[in-house]
Write an enzyme that holds these catalytic residues in place. Structure first.
Site, short mmCIF file in Angstrom:
data_model
loop_
_atom_site.label_atom_id
_atom_site.label_comp_id
_atom_site.label_asym_id
_atom_site.label_seq_id
_atom_site.Cartn_x
_atom_site.Cartn_y
_atom_site.Cartn_z
N GLU A 184 38.53 38.90 -66.71
CA GLU A 184 39.94 39.29 -66.90
C GLU A 184 40.52 39.87 -65.61
O GLU A 184 40.92 41.04 -65.56
CB GLU A 184 40.08 40.29 -68.04
CG GLU A 184 39.64 39.69 -69.36
CD GLU A 184 39.99 40.52 -70.58
OE1 GLU A 184 40.17 39.94 -71.66
OE2 GLU A 184 40.09 41.74 -70.47
N GLU A 377 36.40 34.40 -74.73
CA GLU A 377 36.54 35.55 -75.64
C GLU A 377 37.62 35.23 -76.65
O GLU A 377 38.69 34.73 -76.28
CB GLU A 377 36.95 36.82 -74.90
CG GLU A 377 35.87 37.45 -74.08
CD GLU A 377 36.28 38.79 -73.47
OE1 GLU A 377 37.07 39.52 -74.08
OE2 GLU A 377 35.80 39.08 -72.36
C1 BG6 Z 1 38.42 42.08 -73.26
C2 BG6 Z 1 37.22 42.43 -72.47
O1 BG6 Z 1 39.47 42.79 -72.68
O2 BG6 Z 1 38.51 42.39 -74.60
C3 BG6 Z 1 36.03 42.90 -73.28
O3 BG6 Z 1 36.84 41.43 -71.57
C4 BG6 Z 1 36.52 43.70 -74.46
O4 BG6 Z 1 35.19 43.62 -72.43
C5 BG6 Z 1 37.38 42.80 -75.33
O5 BG6 Z 1 35.51 44.30 -75.19
C6 BG6 Z 1 37.85 43.41 -76.61
O6 BG6 Z 1 38.49 44.63 -76.36
P1 BG6 Z 1 38.04 45.96 -77.10
O7 BG6 Z 1 38.85 47.02 -76.49
O8 BG6 Z 1 38.31 45.74 -78.54
O9 BG6 Z 1 36.58 46.11 -76.83
#
Ligand code: BG6
Length: 479
Positions: A184, A377
């Site tokens: 990211e 993701e």
């Molecule tokens: C992304 C990241 O921003 O979202 C992850 O690459 C992160 O590291 C994921 O865990 C989900 O966000 P959160 O805050 O729910 O863990």
């Protein structure tokens, strides 16, 4: 064509994703140095403040640090990878902890014990035919680099990073083919500590410092791409964007332009990494923010000559924006707060759920770059309930993922080339944003709570069998 008839191409990389700092634990074991994430408490302990003020985070002792033990993947990776294999994973996205290999970040000789750990993890994956997909820097820059150099604000960090890259490209040459240079990469604009290992508090023109750090990262990413291709021509190098298209709040052209500008904020990075040059709109951006970049001889040529092989991105939600500052009805998102979209429902954390937004985002990114995409993701952070018999019926997660997979396939029918899909937090892990454990994404439940209590035992949720079926049917059986 009936949606259920849509089939994914052979060789499609179904898998799951984690990051070292959120799952490994063992934060000081076998010579590991401190990662900046190791300085952070959970939400109630002041995580957000610490993220905004890294100096304060370094000087404060908190009661509890979620990353220190996390879900103890460091000691349990065999059990976890066996469960991934049982689901039929074709790939597993993980990151290499930079301070595990270079404890302070600026050493010339790597920590052998750290390298051995990943030798073993990759061997375990390959034993099951699981392709490792590696993020080189996922939010865990060594504290030493932040303290001694202000991280990516300093050009020297490019060389430290390249030394790290060269070490791992050579060491894992026969095990890893898919790499991503920065997780990211656009996160640096919103949380410079996470994204850049840097402190901008008290700086006269913080925007200028951020974009200078970004320039260093873009150059580092291009030079890493060059290096990776030299070391192994089979290497596939990707950039990685926190994506999610922005919609205008109304058809008012001012809102439409505001949405376009909001998207450009993120595409700026990929424009450079995938096309090889600063986009034309950056001139105006830099002028208006009074940004003068220090660009060294050869930087622009490196950016031009070493673009990425694929574009990876995270997608949790679309965004909604307005040019009118009076429109204030906001909700949370993956760091980017957004206006509430009346057509969408939201997760318990306020992240709006928009499967069609994924199709829109995929089409936009592919139209723009014409390079293969990789969704690395996606997922629903939710509170899971363990029933008396131990079962966890996470139908809400299945619904979320099913609808996103459907739209992914629609986007492929639209002509988008997609090489893989790795839902986030395939095993429950520590939330990056809040430090919580109760915000769970996994197919695999981990017995641990927000305060660090629990056995760390693993168990399968209902979504485990669902995803297993999806993979086995190559995306045709989504029920
Ligand atoms: C992304 C990241 O921003 O979202 C992850 O690459 C992160 O590291 C994921 O865990 C989900 O966000 P959160 O805050 O729910 O863990």
């Amino acid at each position: 064509m009936k949606k259920q008839d849509l089939r994914f191409p052979d060789g499609f990389l179904w898998g799951g994703a984690v990051a070292a700092n959120q799952c490994e634990g063992a934060y000081q074991e076998d010579g590991k140095g401190l990662s900046l994430v190791d300085l952070l408490p959970a939400a109630e302990g002041g995580r957000w403040d610490a993220l905004q003020d890294p100096k304060k985070a370094m000087e404060t002792t908190y009661d509890y640090y979620p990353s220190h033990e996390s879900i103890d993947f460091y000691h349990r990776y065999k059990e976890d990878i066996a469960l991934f294999a049982e689901m039929g994973f074709k790939c597993f996205r993980l990151s290499i902890s930079w301070p595990r290999i270079f404890p302070n970040g600026d050493e010339t000789v790597p920590n052998e014990k750290g390298l051995e750990f990943y030798d073993n993890v990759f061997a375990e994956c390959l034993k099951y035919g699981i392709e490792p997909v590696v993020t080189i820097n996922h939010f865990d820059t060594p504290v030493g680099l932040m303290k001694d150099y202000n991280g990516w604000a300093n050009r020297k960090t490019i060389d430290f990073y390249l030394n790290f890259c060269e070490t791992i490209f050579k060491r894992y040459k026969n095990q890893v083919k898919y790499w991503m240079t920065f997780n990211e990469i656009n996160m640096i604009l919103h949380i410079p500590m996470f994204g850049g290992g840097m402190d901008i508090t008290g700086v006269e023109n913080p925007e200028e410092l951020k974009y200078q750090a970004i320039h260093h990262q873009l150059v580092a990413s291009a030079r890493a791409t060059k290096l990776a291709h030299e070391i192994n021509p089979d290497n596939q190098i990707g950039c990685m964007l926190a994506a999610g298209s922005t919609y205008p709040n109304t058809p008012n052209p001012e809102d439409v332009f505001a949405a376009l500008e909001a998207d450009r904020e993120g595409y700026f990075f990929v424009d450079v990494q995938a096309r090889g040059y600063y986009p034309s709109y950056s001139k105006r951006l830099f002028k208006e923010k009074n940004i003068k970049l220090n660009i060294a001889d050869g930087d622009l040529e490196v950016l031009r000559d070493h673009t990425v092989d694929y574009v990876a991105f995270s997608y949790y939600s679309s965004k909604l924006t307005s040019a009118d500052p009076e429109v204030l009805d906001k909700t949370e998102g993956n760091v980017f707060a957004t206006l509430k979209n009346p057509y969408l429902e939201a997760s318990e954390w306020g992240w709006q759920i928009d499967p069609i937004g994924l199709r829109i985002t995929m089409n936009e990114i592919y139209d723009r770059y014409q390079k293969p995409l990789f969704i690395v993701e996606n997922g629903l952070g939710a509170v899971d309930k363990v029933e008396a018999d131990g079962s966890i019926n996470d139908d809400y997660r299945i619904d979320y993922l099913r609808e996103h997979v459907r739209e992914m396939r629609e986007a492929m029918e639209d002509g988008v080339e997609l090489i893989g899909y790795t839902p986030w937090g395939c095993i429950d892990l520590v939330s990056a944003g809040t430090g919580e454990m109760k915000k769970r994404y996994g197919f695999i439940y981990v017995d641990r709570d927000n305060e660090g209590h629990g056995t760390l035992d693993r168990s399968k949720k209902k979504s485990f069998d669902w995803y297993k079926k999806v993979i086995a049917s190559n995306g045709t059986d989504l029920d």
